[in-house]
Design a protein around this motif. Structure first.
Motif, short mmCIF file in Angstrom:
data_model
loop_
_atom_site.label_atom_id
_atom_site.label_comp_id
_atom_site.label_asym_id
_atom_site.label_seq_id
_atom_site.Cartn_x
_atom_site.Cartn_y
_atom_site.Cartn_z
N VAL A 1 0.54 -10.26 -2.48
CA VAL A 1 0.45 -8.80 -2.40
C VAL A 1 -0.59 -8.25 -3.37
O VAL A 1 -1.45 -7.44 -2.99
CB VAL A 1 1.82 -8.13 -2.69
N VAL A 2 -0.53 -8.68 -4.62
CA VAL A 2 -1.42 -8.14 -5.65
C VAL A 2 -2.91 -8.34 -5.32
O VAL A 2 -3.70 -7.40 -5.47
CB VAL A 2 -1.08 -8.74 -7.03
N GLY B 1 -0.60 -9.65 3.47
CA GLY B 1 -0.06 -10.13 2.20
C GLY B 1 1.38 -9.73 2.00
O GLY B 1 2.21 -10.54 1.55
N VAL B 2 1.71 -8.49 2.33
CA VAL B 2 3.09 -8.00 2.15
C VAL B 2 4.04 -8.73 3.09
O VAL B 2 5.14 -9.15 2.68
CB VAL B 2 3.16 -6.47 2.39
N ILE B 3 3.65 -8.88 4.34
CA ILE B 3 4.52 -9.57 5.31
C ILE B 3 4.73 -11.02 4.91
O ILE B 3 5.85 -11.56 4.98
CB ILE B 3 3.93 -9.49 6.73
N CYS B 4 3.66 -11.70 4.47
CA CYS B 4 3.79 -13.10 4.02
C CYS B 4 4.71 -13.19 2.81
O CYS B 4 5.55 -14.10 2.71
CB CYS B 4 2.42 -13.66 3.68
N PRO C 1 3.39 2.16 -3.97
CA PRO C 1 3.42 1.09 -2.96
C PRO C 1 3.53 -0.32 -3.56
O PRO C 1 4.29 -1.14 -3.05
CB PRO C 1 2.09 1.27 -2.22
N LEU C 2 2.78 -0.61 -4.61
CA LEU C 2 2.79 -1.96 -5.19
C LEU C 2 4.17 -2.30 -5.74
O LEU C 2 4.69 -3.39 -5.50
CB LEU C 2 1.73 -2.06 -6.29
N GLN D 1 0.35 3.63 4.41
CA GLN D 1 -0.50 4.40 3.50
C GLN D 1 -1.86 3.74 3.27
O GLN D 1 -2.78 4.38 2.78
CB GLN D 1 0.22 4.59 2.16
N GLY D 2 -1.95 2.45 3.62
CA GLY D 2 -3.23 1.76 3.55
C GLY D 2 -3.61 1.26 2.17
O GLY D 2 -4.73 0.76 1.99
N HIS D 3 -2.70 1.34 1.19
CA HIS D 3 -3.04 0.89 -0.16
C HIS D 3 -2.84 -0.62 -0.33
O HIS D 3 -3.39 -1.22 -1.26
CB HIS D 3 -2.19 1.63 -1.20
#
Length: 450
Positions: free
Chosen positions: A445-446, A385-388, A341-342, A378-380
């Motif tokens: 994201v991180v 954060g990802v959307i931004c 995912p990351l 998946q919730g990880h």
């Protein structure tokens, strides 16, 4: 060779040929669109031309034509004069004025290209007049437009929020808006420091005492003094104006300039409030000004940035062939199938950034966010954060000279600066494409993964 691979290789060939040889990249792009589209994608000439960006073409032509008239009749010089008086001669404040104005316009619902189309030409002419780095001025205008671009009532904000809501993700509207605002403000500060802003703060030739703005007794002699060349500088209107603000007092409000100002105001109202097509409105205003004062607009058509129009139109037409071949979906599906995912989030950010550098950011936003949904479920990773990160990655690259905003700024530059400015924008946008998504991923994201 598959159509997807063929179109991607064609993109590489286009950049190599246009960089190594003095050939307009747009002309190369049209040729490759015809050859690759016909041989590998199975498109006929009509289908290839179906990707021609008629709206962008008319916007570039209409805006540069309108502002060419404004240059010739001295309206731009008048606006420069007023701007100097507003900031009381502190030239270092002007790029930030442009940043704030475009940010406010887009935050209240204006399309980014509409705001850039209106503010950009004035900003670039001001940069020419007072020896401000045009790259600095243009970048602050674009980053300003992006800074306000994700407000809840803006176009980008509306697109992102609808896609997020449809996917059932828990992301607040203000989070995306403030993230984009902060990131673009940070980029603007970096640009200001890197491209001569600190030097502007130390310049004092326009930071004169209040007496420096007192009325001049003999304005005609003052104007003559400027024209004779004592510290004179080529102005935005093609004449000469002194860098001394006393000479600027000779710029008066004439009938033609008043009518032009009304026309520019009408363009702003039509584009920003009524969301009318910028290209159609601008060319209508330009024709109206030409009819009112035919002699004042003589030769203004030569001020249209035809080489830039050819370049942008050709590249965008080729990108449409690339999309028709399925190259974008091919890359996107490959990224979304990654089981980490990351890493998947990072690659989706890069897909959004690279594609958006050549295509519509609004369309890219609607396409890349769904790509991220599978691994977000998946919730990880934190959805916000990802959307931004995706929002920032897909719009920060609008500084590219192949995007609408970048193209408008390059086309608004003075003739003798366009080629060099295009290359500098190209280098800067390449750095942004390489580093922007990575920085957004690291910042947004991180931390959610950790």
């Amino acid at each position: 060779m598959s159509p997807q691979i063929a179109t991607i290789l064609g993109l590489v060939i286009m950049f190599v040929v246009a960089t190594a040889l003095p050939i307009n990249m747009g002309a190369v792009a049209f040729a490759l669109a015809f050859i690759i589209g016909g041989v590998w994608v199975g498109m006929d000439g009509k289908e290839v031309l179906g990707g021609f960006p008629g709206d962008l073409f008319l916007t570039l032509v209409g805006i540069t034509y309108l502002f060419a008239i404004a240059q010739k009749n001295g309206t731009i010089d008048l606006l420069v004069h007023w701007a100097v008086k507003v900031v009381r001669g502190h030239i270092g404040a002007i790029p930030w004025v442009m940043f704030v104005v475009t940010a406010v316009l887009t935050a209240f619902g204006a399309l980014g290209p509409a705001a850039v189309a209106i503010i950009g030409p004035v900003a670039l002419r001001f940069a020419k007049q007072y020896r401000i780095n045009p790259l600095l001025m243009g970048l602050l205008v674009i980053h300003g437009a992006q800074a306000g671009g994700f407000s809840p009532i803006s176009v980008y904000g509306g697109i992102t929020n609808k896609v997020v809501e449809k996917a059932g993700l828990d992301v607040t509207e203000m989070a995306v808006f403030l993230t984009s605002l902060g990131f673009n403000l940070m980029m603007a500060v970096i640009c200001f420091c890197a491209f001569g802003g600190l030097t502007l703060l130390r310049r004092h030739e326009l930071s004169l005492p209040e007496a420096g703005y007192a009325p001049v007794a003999d304005q005609s002699s003052q104007r003559a003094f400027a024209i004779e060349g004592h510290g004179a500088l080529v102005s935005a209107g093609g004449g000469t104006l002194s860098t001394n603000p006393l000479a600027l007092q000779a710029v008066a409000l004439t009938r033609d300039r008043l009518v032009t100002l009304v026309g520019l105001l009408g363009l702003g109202v039509a584009a920003l409030i009524y969301n009318l097509n910028v290209g159609l409105v601008s060319i209508t205003v330009a024709v109206a000004l030409a009819l009112i004062s035919p002699s004042a607009q003589k030769g203004a058509v030569d001020g249209i940035s035809w080489s830039t129009v050819l370049l942008i139109s050709g590249v965008v037409t080729y990108v449409a062939v690339l999309e028709q071949a399925g190259a974008v979906d091919y890359i996107g599906n490959g990224v979304s199938s990654i089981g980490i995912p990351l890493l998947g989030a990072l690659l989706v950010c890069y897909v959004g950034g690279i594609v958006s550098a050549f295509a519509s950011s609004a369309a890219v936003l609607g396409a890349t966010i769904p790509l991220a949904v599978p691994f977000l479920m998946q919730g990880h990773l934190g959805a916000a954060g990802v959307i931004c990160a995706l929002a920032v990655s897909s719009t920060i690259v609008d500084v590219s000279p192949f995007s609408t905003n970048g193209a408008l700024v390059v086309a608004s530059a003075a003739k003798d600066e366009r080629e060099s400015l295009f290359r500098r924008f190209l280098v800067y946008s390449a750095l942004v494409v390489v580093l922007g998504p990575l920085l957004a991923w690291l910042l947004f994201v991180v931390p959610g993964w950790m």
